[in-house]
Design a protein around this motif. Structure first.
Motif, short mmCIF file in Angstrom:
data_model
loop_
_atom_site.label_atom_id
_atom_site.label_comp_id
_atom_site.label_asym_id
_atom_site.label_seq_id
_atom_site.Cartn_x
_atom_site.Cartn_y
_atom_site.Cartn_z
N TYR A 1 111.27 58.73 82.93
CA TYR A 1 111.33 57.21 82.91
C TYR A 1 111.09 56.45 81.55
CZ TYR A 1 110.29 52.31 84.07
OH TYR A 1 110.05 50.91 84.16
N LEU A 2 110.08 57.21 80.83
CA LEU A 2 109.77 56.83 79.42
C LEU A 2 110.65 57.50 78.36
CD1 LEU A 2 106.05 56.39 79.37
CD2 LEU A 2 107.74 54.54 79.83
N ASP A 3 111.48 58.56 78.66
CA ASP A 3 112.31 59.19 77.79
C ASP A 3 111.46 59.79 76.67
OD1 ASP A 3 114.79 60.38 76.71
OD2 ASP A 3 115.00 58.60 75.33
N VAL A 4 110.40 60.71 77.14
CA VAL A 4 109.79 61.41 76.20
C VAL A 4 109.68 62.84 76.84
CG1 VAL A 4 108.12 59.33 75.87
CG2 VAL A 4 107.66 60.83 77.78
N ARG B 1 105.48 55.21 69.62
CA ARG B 1 105.35 56.71 69.99
C ARG B 1 104.35 56.97 70.86
NH1 ARG B 1 101.23 58.85 67.04
NH2 ARG B 1 100.13 57.73 65.51
N VAL B 2 104.14 58.02 71.40
CA VAL B 2 103.06 58.63 72.12
C VAL B 2 102.14 58.90 71.32
CG1 VAL B 2 102.23 60.37 74.04
CG2 VAL B 2 104.69 59.27 74.00
N ILE B 3 100.93 58.09 71.96
CA ILE B 3 99.24 58.28 71.48
C ILE B 3 98.71 58.81 72.44
CG2 ILE B 3 97.54 57.32 70.41
CD1 ILE B 3 99.49 55.02 69.33
N THR B 4 97.75 60.04 72.37
CA THR B 4 97.17 60.54 73.37
C THR B 4 95.75 59.51 73.50
OG1 THR B 4 95.28 61.48 71.99
CG2 THR B 4 97.34 62.71 72.59
N TRP B 5 95.19 59.36 74.93
CA TRP B 5 94.16 58.55 75.07
C TRP B 5 92.99 58.80 73.94
CZ3 TRP B 5 93.75 54.88 79.01
CH2 TRP B 5 94.70 55.11 80.05
N ARG B 6 92.77 60.06 74.06
CA ARG B 6 91.66 60.21 72.91
C ARG B 6 91.79 59.82 71.36
NH1 ARG B 6 87.80 63.97 73.39
NH2 ARG B 6 88.63 65.07 75.14
N ASN B 7 93.10 59.88 71.20
CA ASN B 7 93.44 59.26 69.83
C ASN B 7 93.34 57.81 69.65
OD1 ASN B 7 93.36 61.86 68.54
ND2 ASN B 7 95.89 62.04 68.75
N TYR B 8 93.81 57.24 70.94
CA TYR B 8 93.86 55.83 70.69
C TYR B 8 92.29 55.22 70.68
CZ TYR B 8 94.64 50.96 72.34
OH TYR B 8 94.73 49.62 72.19
N VAL B 9 91.44 55.80 71.55
CA VAL B 9 90.06 55.12 71.82
C VAL B 9 89.76 55.64 69.97
CG1 VAL B 9 87.80 55.52 72.68
CG2 VAL B 9 89.74 55.42 74.10
N ALA B 10 89.92 56.71 69.79
CA ALA B 10 89.44 57.10 68.12
C ALA B 10 89.55 56.09 67.35
CB ALA B 10 89.51 58.60 67.88
N PHE B 11 90.73 55.64 67.30
CA PHE B 11 91.46 54.76 66.28
C PHE B 11 91.05 53.14 66.53
CE2 PHE B 11 94.49 58.16 65.51
CZ PHE B 11 93.99 58.19 64.23
N PHE B 12 91.33 52.76 67.93
CA PHE B 12 91.31 51.46 68.27
C PHE B 12 90.04 50.96 69.10
CE2 PHE B 12 95.79 52.68 67.61
CZ PHE B 12 95.88 51.80 66.56
N GLY B 13 89.34 51.99 69.90
CA GLY B 13 88.39 51.55 70.78
C GLY B 13 88.87 50.90 71.99
N TRP B 14 87.92 50.38 72.62
CA TRP B 14 88.55 49.54 73.95
C TRP B 14 87.88 47.91 73.67
CZ3 TRP B 14 91.67 52.05 76.32
CH2 TRP B 14 91.52 53.20 76.90
#
Length: 132
Positions: A76-79, A118-131
């Motif tokens: 669906y996401l073509d990844v 691009r695909v970002i892992t959940w862990r990396n997303y939270v590390a960079f941006f938080g909630w």
């Protein structure tokens, strides 16, 4: 990455969250929410994945369902399948803090991927941006 399909997936997850439907229990962990992303991709492909699916039964059956949902998300996401697994698995614990992403966080995460392109892992997303 198919950005148009990602936008549709974001809108679907957001709407499901408003209805209180963003939760597939017993997928990989109790919160289940990251699995919903794959489940809704399966649904959007017309393959039947919905909020009502429960991942009970044998371990072999649960693994088969997870594998099929990951394939749907990748298509669906073509990844790559590996990237689809990263998106669908999410996380439960980061540095000793229990994190249970729900629809709001999933929308935030998927929107971050759309903006990054691009695909970002959940862990990396939270590390960079938080909630929020």
């Amino acid at each position: 990455m198919n950005k148009e399909n990602l936008k549709t997936l974001i809108a679907t997850v957001e709407e499901a969250g408003k209805k209180g439907e963003f939760d597939l229990n017993d997928y990989t962990h109790p919160c289940g929410s990251p699995a919903c992303i794959a489940g809704y991709a399966d649904f959007l492909l017309g393959r039947g994945g919905t909020k009502s699916i429960r991942f009970g039964g044998s371990l072999q059956n649960r693994r088969h369902i997870r594998r099929e949902f990951h394939k749907s998300l990748a298509e669906y996401l073509d990844v790559h399948l590996y990237e689809a697994c990263e998106i669908a698995e999410g996380f439960c614990d980061i540095d000793g803090i229990n994190v249970e992403p729900r629809a709001k966080e999933a929308v935030q995460y998927l929107t971050g991927m759309l903006e990054a392109g691009r695909v970002i892992t959940w862990r990396n997303y939270v590390a960079f941006f938080g909630w929020d």
